[in-house]
Design an enzyme around this catalytic site. Structure first.
Site, PDB file in Angstrom:
ATOM      1  N   ALA A 119       0.819  -1.209   0.000  1.00 56.32           N
ATOM      2  CA  ALA A 119       0.000   0.000   0.000  1.00 56.32           C
ATOM      3  C   ALA A 119       0.854   1.260   0.000  1.00 56.32           C
ATOM      4  O   ALA A 119       0.545   2.240  -0.664  1.00 56.32           O
ATOM      5  CB  ALA A 119      -0.908  -0.003   1.211  1.00 56.32           C
ATOM      6  N   GLU A 130       4.210   2.619  -6.695  1.00 58.15           N
ATOM      7  CA  GLU A 130       4.942   1.827  -7.690  1.00 58.15           C
ATOM      8  C   GLU A 130       5.233   2.589  -8.975  1.00 58.15           C
ATOM      9  O   GLU A 130       6.305   2.480  -9.555  1.00 58.15           O
ATOM     10  CB  GLU A 130       4.161   0.554  -8.051  1.00 58.15           C
ATOM     11  CG  GLU A 130       4.147  -0.522  -6.980  1.00 58.15           C
ATOM     12  CD  GLU A 130       3.057  -0.307  -5.937  1.00 58.15           C
ATOM     13  OE1 GLU A 130       2.381   0.734  -5.985  1.00 58.15           O
ATOM     14  OE2 GLU A 130       2.898  -1.167  -5.058  1.00 58.15           O
ATOM     15  N   ASP A 136      23.556  38.047 -21.975  1.00 56.25           N
ATOM     16  CA  ASP A 136      24.374  38.894 -22.849  1.00 56.25           C
ATOM     17  C   ASP A 136      23.454  39.855 -23.564  1.00 56.25           C
ATOM     18  O   ASP A 136      22.278  39.565 -23.743  1.00 56.25           O
ATOM     19  CB  ASP A 136      25.041  38.035 -23.935  1.00 56.25           C
ATOM     20  CG  ASP A 136      26.211  37.257 -23.406  1.00 56.25           C
ATOM     21  OD1 ASP A 136      26.786  37.683 -22.402  1.00 56.25           O
ATOM     22  OD2 ASP A 136      26.531  36.217 -24.012  1.00 56.25           O
ATOM     23  N   ASN A 167      -3.185   0.655  -7.140  1.00 56.41           N
ATOM     24  CA  ASN A 167      -1.961   1.443  -7.359  1.00 56.41           C
ATOM     25  C   ASN A 167      -1.443   1.343  -8.782  1.00 56.41           C
ATOM     26  O   ASN A 167      -1.014   2.331  -9.366  1.00 56.41           O
ATOM     27  CB  ASN A 167      -0.855   0.987  -6.408  1.00 56.41           C
ATOM     28  CG  ASN A 167      -1.138   1.378  -4.977  1.00 56.41           C
ATOM     29  OD1 ASN A 167      -2.152   2.011  -4.705  1.00 56.41           O
ATOM     30  ND2 ASN A 167      -0.276   0.991  -4.064  1.00 56.41           N
ATOM     31  N   ASP A 197      -4.835   3.775 -10.634  1.00 56.59           N
ATOM     32  CA  ASP A 197      -4.177   5.082 -10.468  1.00 56.59           C
ATOM     33  C   ASP A 197      -3.024   5.246 -11.452  1.00 56.59           C
ATOM     34  O   ASP A 197      -2.804   6.314 -11.997  1.00 56.59           O
ATOM     35  CB  ASP A 197      -3.605   5.224  -9.051  1.00 56.59           C
ATOM     36  CG  ASP A 197      -4.705   5.480  -8.052  1.00 56.59           C
ATOM     37  OD1 ASP A 197      -5.872   5.565  -8.470  1.00 56.59           O
ATOM     38  OD2 ASP A 197      -4.385   5.601  -6.859  1.00 56.59           O
TER      39      ASP A 197
HETATM   40  P1  ATP Z   1      27.717  41.443 -25.419  1.00 55.71           P
HETATM   41  O1  ATP Z   1      28.615  41.078 -24.283  1.00 55.71           O
HETATM   42  O2  ATP Z   1      26.538  42.214 -25.055  1.00 55.71           O
HETATM   43  O3  ATP Z   1      27.412  40.290 -26.311  1.00 55.71           O
HETATM   44  P2  ATP Z   1      29.758  42.058 -27.135  1.00 55.71           P
HETATM   45  O4  ATP Z   1      30.181  40.700 -26.836  1.00 55.71           O
HETATM   46  O5  ATP Z   1      29.448  42.414 -28.537  1.00 55.71           O
HETATM   47  O6  ATP Z   1      28.558  42.476 -26.242  1.00 55.71           O
HETATM   48  P3  ATP Z   1      32.355  42.918 -27.174  1.00 55.71           P
HETATM   49  O7  ATP Z   1      32.400  42.070 -28.366  1.00 55.71           O
HETATM   50  O8  ATP Z   1      33.234  42.645 -26.013  1.00 55.71           O
HETATM   51  O9  ATP Z   1      30.876  42.988 -26.613  1.00 55.71           O
HETATM   52  O10 ATP Z   1      32.522  44.401 -27.689  1.00 55.71           O
HETATM   53  C1  ATP Z   1      32.755  45.448 -26.812  1.00 55.71           C
HETATM   54  C2  ATP Z   1      33.275  46.670 -27.546  1.00 55.71           C
HETATM   55  O11 ATP Z   1      34.360  46.309 -28.346  1.00 55.71           O
HETATM   56  C3  ATP Z   1      32.251  47.293 -28.478  1.00 55.71           C
HETATM   57  O12 ATP Z   1      31.522  48.280 -27.824  1.00 55.71           O
HETATM   58  C4  ATP Z   1      33.125  47.906 -29.562  1.00 55.71           C
HETATM   59  O13 ATP Z   1      33.506  49.206 -29.200  1.00 55.71           O
HETATM   60  C5  ATP Z   1      34.347  47.025 -29.569  1.00 55.71           C
HETATM   61  N1  ATP Z   1      34.306  46.053 -30.666  1.00 55.71           N
HETATM   62  C6  ATP Z   1      33.360  45.146 -30.925  1.00 55.71           C
HETATM   63  N2  ATP Z   1      33.664  44.432 -32.018  1.00 55.71           N
HETATM   64  C7  ATP Z   1      34.823  44.907 -32.481  1.00 55.71           C
HETATM   65  C8  ATP Z   1      35.685  44.556 -33.573  1.00 55.71           C
HETATM   66  N3  ATP Z   1      35.387  43.602 -34.431  1.00 55.71           N
HETATM   67  N4  ATP Z   1      36.829  45.259 -33.729  1.00 55.71           N
HETATM   68  C9  ATP Z   1      37.140  46.229 -32.868  1.00 55.71           C
HETATM   69  N5  ATP Z   1      36.399  46.589 -31.814  1.00 55.71           N
HETATM   70  C10 ATP Z   1      35.247  45.938 -31.618  1.00 55.71           C
END
Ligand code: ATP
Length: 874
Positions: free
Chosen positions: A286, A290, A332, A704, A708
């Site tokens: 009971a 199960e 993110d 059971n 049930d």
């Molecule tokens: P999240 O964290 O919200 O996803 P994210 O990953 O895009 O943002 P990062 O990639 O770290 O953030 O970018 C942060 C900063 O780096 C941006 O604000 C920009 O100024 C610079 N950045 C992003 N991509 C490039 C790139 N390809 N070349 C140079 N600078 C960059």
């Protein structure tokens, strides 16, 4: 084979492949027939016999077999008849068949998940670079791997740059190993020291490489130990673990109650030992739910299936439950809350005024755009008016604008050839390239405004800050470009040497619109008692503007930068963590601190991530959630679930599915255990009162397992109440009976006990029909029918907190019809003479049946009134 000793040329000719063009289609086809596919064989599945074996050693089965043995003994010694033995064995078999069938369907659902975790890999075949499913690789394939990838097969490195691989899955060593195509490796070297080799299943943490596949599938080093991996035990959810504990405790309660009954019956009422033993065994039967463990597994599997349909792949089963209880989602920004479709809106060239990107550019703006383009890796192909962009969205925005302004990137690159690159990384937030120009070399650096090493004069810095903020306040992501000229090619190519003393050229502001669903999803999460936190590499002003737009940053919340976070002690962070809704300019390492601080506050944290460096934070979170599209293999590998459309709203959907699964498990517990508890009470009270046992083991089993158990399976498919996303998350260590479940179950068990004992009493002692009369057998038949019917009807109580008339009987058809069938089976058993005999049931009058029916429906009525009162109160 080891594959470490030969030269690359020898290897290539041995594998009949070509470094530049790879294998041909025909070769691949032929090698497929010769070597098979690049997959691990599934671990040996339990055979049917093994499964039966497992069921036979379960405590319930042992108790039942023991009961069958005693019945058989009675049949032989006293001519008692073999019916009981047959019935008990029949139920053992039925329970086993049901159990194995349901386990198989759950297993199938979960196995389907494995195939969804397949991943793509870049390979060169017939001279073309293409992406293929890793399972398609054959020895001789030339593959390309980059940071973030999981290595798809064992391969010998042909060329590499800054390559680092984490091989802990094979060697147990979690520190990444530096790999090198030119390393000299002795044949005796252990796996960890074979520096010119890549091994299937290991993770690339840095750099890139080209390699030739040498072994696939079960022939790889990982394949050789795959058998071991498959045998790791199944993971259980926290609730499943607690249920296991509970089952143990219930068995002890049943044992004690059994002993008590045995003593009372033998010593107080002077019954025979064998008869009493049977009653004590009934009690053990009971108390055991199960079918509960199987229904729980099935509910979780069903939850997993539902999540797949809504773009979530569960990688670890406990996540189904944990995601439902999540109380903080750290997300993110780029691509998850926003669309990751960047468009440049504003451009500012030094010593000019900022202009809209749609206006006609003067040479200064055009120069800024060209510099940005030269320092970008994204490419655009326009064939027949169709645009294909390859590369990250920030850079794609630059290239798109460049093409719109009539300049071709390839032509630009031909004019100023790139001779060197320092790739972008999210810690430096910068990227630098060096180009050959007419009078020497030009180094171009692009990146975040507050990271770019420009020598600003104080006045110019002020102006630049003003322009930056005016862009950022409009939620634009800002990218700055600066340069440095060299007469000769610099010799020191480190970031420290190149990224310093730059001259400012200009900046652009690009919009990344929020996903249309984000705002509603953040609100839905809030209603569900879940705090959403934005974590981004972007500037605080940009991040705050977007966070405000989607409802993450309200007047009560604050935003904080990575630099400020670094200043804060662990204690302060833990104390103030609730104040912050936006973390800007943080690096992936900061994510772990944020997760831990929330966890210290007792919260259940879901964290998103896509990059290589996000893996530790994904592991630290209660639910690590990787991105399906932009996520690296490394992040997916560390995650508990993968969001296939990268969308924040999907996480909130997954929370709802998780809550539904959790609720359905609680409903099943409520449904099954109230009956189990009442069965113990009924037996104990009746025996103490000297009325005799109201029900016997086989009858309890029937209730059971059949009446049930079968409708119970359909609780796994019950839809959630609308209110499921309007209540607070369930705290981490809440017990099974939290939120009033224990009280509800106890009340219900009491109601069952009262109605069953009332029926037993009436049947045994009250003459309500002259021709049938009152007897122990009639009492027992009444008790059996009432207990069975009322517990089946109880399923309509547990389906929802709302009235059954509001949610409708037919809103879960399978459940409705199986409940009706169960009730009819009980009726049939009691009125078809040979079956009735087998289960110790006797004929009853219509009046008895009416009384039994009314008493059986009483618990339903009782709960309906309770729900009504609760609604009135609310
Ligand atoms: P999240 O964290 O919200 O996803 P994210 O990953 O895009 O943002 P990062 O990639 O770290 O953030 O970018 C942060 C900063 O780096 C941006 O604000 C920009 O100024 C610079 N950045 C992003 N991509 C490039 C790139 N390809 N070349 C140079 N600078 C960059």
């Amino acid at each position: 084979m080891l594959w470490v000793k030969e030269s690359v040329e020898q290897l290539l000719s041995k594998l009949h492949t070509n470094l530049d063009t790879g294998l041909t289609k025909e070769q691949v086809k032929q090698k497929h027939t010769e070597f098979g596919t690049n997959e691990f064989e599934e671990g040996k599945k339990e055979t049917l016999l093994q499964k039966i074996g497992h069921h036979l050693i379960e405590i319930t089965t042992i108790v039942l077999l023991f009961a069958a043995a005693i019945s058989a003994y009675l049949a032989i010694t006293t001519g008692y008849g073999w019916a009981k033995v047959v019935v008990i064995l029949g139920i053992v078999v039925l329970n086993m068949v049901l159990g194995i069938y349901q386990e198989n369907s759950a297993e199938k659902a979960l196995a389907a998940l494995q195939s969804m975790n397949a991943h793509l890999t870049t390979v060169v075949r017939d001279g073309v670079r293409m992406q293929v499913d890793a399972a398609e690789l054959v020895p001789g394939d030339i593959i390309e791997i980059v940071a973030g990838d999981m290595i798809p097969a064992d391969a010998r490195i042909i060329s590499s740059s800054s390559l680092q691989v984490e091989e802990s899955a094979l060697t147990g060593e979690s520190v990444p190993v530096e790999k090198d195509a030119n390393a000299v490796v002795s044949e005796k070297a252990p796996i960890g020291d074979r520096l010119n080799m890549l091994y299937s299943g290991c993770l690339v943490t840095n750099g890139r490489a080209t390699a030739v596949v040498v072994e696939i599938g079960m022939e790889t080093e990982m394949g050789k130990i795959a058998g071991l991996l498959n045998s790791t035990s199944k993971l259980m959810t926290p609730l499943q673990l607690r249920l296991k504990e509970l089952a143990k405790r219930l068995s002890i309660v049943a044992l004690l109650a059994g002993i008590l009954i045995f003593i009372i019956d033998v010593y107080v009422y002077g019954e025979t030992i064998i008869e009493t033993l049977m009653i004590a065994i009934s009690l053990a039967v009971a108390a055991v739910p199960e079918t509960l463990p199987v229904i729980v597994t099935l509910t979780l599997a069903y939850g997993v299936q539902n999540m797949v349909r809504k773009n979530t792949i569960i990688r670890r089963i406990p996540a189904v439950e944990t995601i439902g209880n999540t109380s903080v989602i750290c997300s993110d920004k780029t691509g998850t809350l926003t669309q990751n479709k960047m468009i440049i809106q504003q451009i500012w060239a030094a010593n000019h005024t900022p202009v809209k990107a749609t206006t006609g550019f003067e040479s200064a703006e055009q120069k800024v755009l060209e510099m940005l383009s030269l320092a970008s890796n994204a490419t655009i192909d326009i064939t027949d008016g169709e645009e294909t962009i390859i590369g990250d969205p920030t850079e794609s925005a630059i290239i798109r604008l460049l093409e719109e302004k009539g300049t071709n990137k390839k032509a630009l690159e031909a004019k100023y050839p790139r001779v060197f690159e320092l790739p972008f990384d999210s810690d430096r937030k910068l990227m630098t390239t060096i180009h050959q120009v007419e009078d020497g070399f030009l180094s171009i650096t692009k990146g975040a405004f507050d990271r770019i090493p420009v020598n600003f004069s104080p006045e110019f810095l002020k102006e630049a800050e003003q322009v930056h903020d005016s862009f950022a306040e409009k939620a634009l992501r800002v990218l700055v470009v600066a340069y440095k000229k060299y007469a000769e090619m610099p010799t020191d190519l480190s970031s420290e040497a190149l990224e310093t003393d730059l001259t400012f050229a200009g900046m652009v502001g690009m919009i990344d619109p929020p996903r249309p669903e984000s705002k509603a999803a953040v609100l839905a999460a809030k209603k569900a008692g879940i705090k959403t936190v934005m974590i981004t590499g972007d500037h605080i002003v940009t991040a705050s503007a977007i966070a405000k737009e989607i409802g993450i940053l309200t007047d009560e919340d604050k935003a904080i930068t990575g630099a400020e976070l670094a200043e804060m002690s662990e204690e302060d962070l833990e104390k103030n963590i609730r104040d912050y809704a936006v973390y800007a300019r943080v690096s992936p390492e900061d994510k772990i601190r944020i997760v831990k601080a929330w966890q210290k506050n007792g919260e259940i944290v879901t964290m998103t991530g896509d990059g290589v460096n996000d893996a530790p934070a994904l592991k630290a979170a209660d639910v690590g959630s990787a991105m399906g599209i932009t996520g690296t293999d490394v992040s997916k590998n560390a995650a508990d679930m993968v969001i296939t459309d990268d969308n924040f709203a999907t996480i909130v959907d997954a929370v709802k599915e998780g809550r539904t699964a959790y609720e359905n498990i609680r409903k099943t517990i409520y449904f099954l255990l109230s009956t189990n508890f009442s069965q113990i009470f009924i037996m104990l009270i009746a025996i103490i009162l000297g009325w005799g046992a109201p029900v016997v083991a086989v009858q309890l089993l029937l209730i059971n397992v059949v009446s049930d158990g079968i409708p119970g399976f359909f609780l796994s498919r019950e839809k959630a109440d609308d209110s499921i996303m309007e209540r607070k998350p369930i705290p981490k260590n809440a017990g099974i009976f939290a939120n009033g479940l224990g009280k509800k179950m106890a009340t219900q068990a009491v109601v069952f006990t009262v109605v069953t004992l009332a029926g037993f009493y009436i049947g045994q002692f009250v003459t309500i029909n002259q021709s049938i009369g009152a007897s122990y057998e009639v009492g027992m038949t009444m008790a059996f029918v009432i207990l069975a019917w009322s517990s089946v009807a109880h399923i309509f109580n547990v389906r929802s907190d709302k009235s059954i008339f509001t949610i409708g009987f037919l809103s879960n058809r399978g459940l409705f019809f199986s409940a009706i069938c169960s009730m009819l089976i009980i009726l049939g058993l009691a009125i078809i003479p040979p079956l009735a005999n087998m289960f110790f049931l006797v004929e009853m009058s219509l009046t008895h049946w009416i009384v039994a029916f009314i008493l059986s429906m009483f618990p339903l009525l009782f709960v309906e009134i309770q729900k009504l009162i609760q609604r009135k109160k609310a």
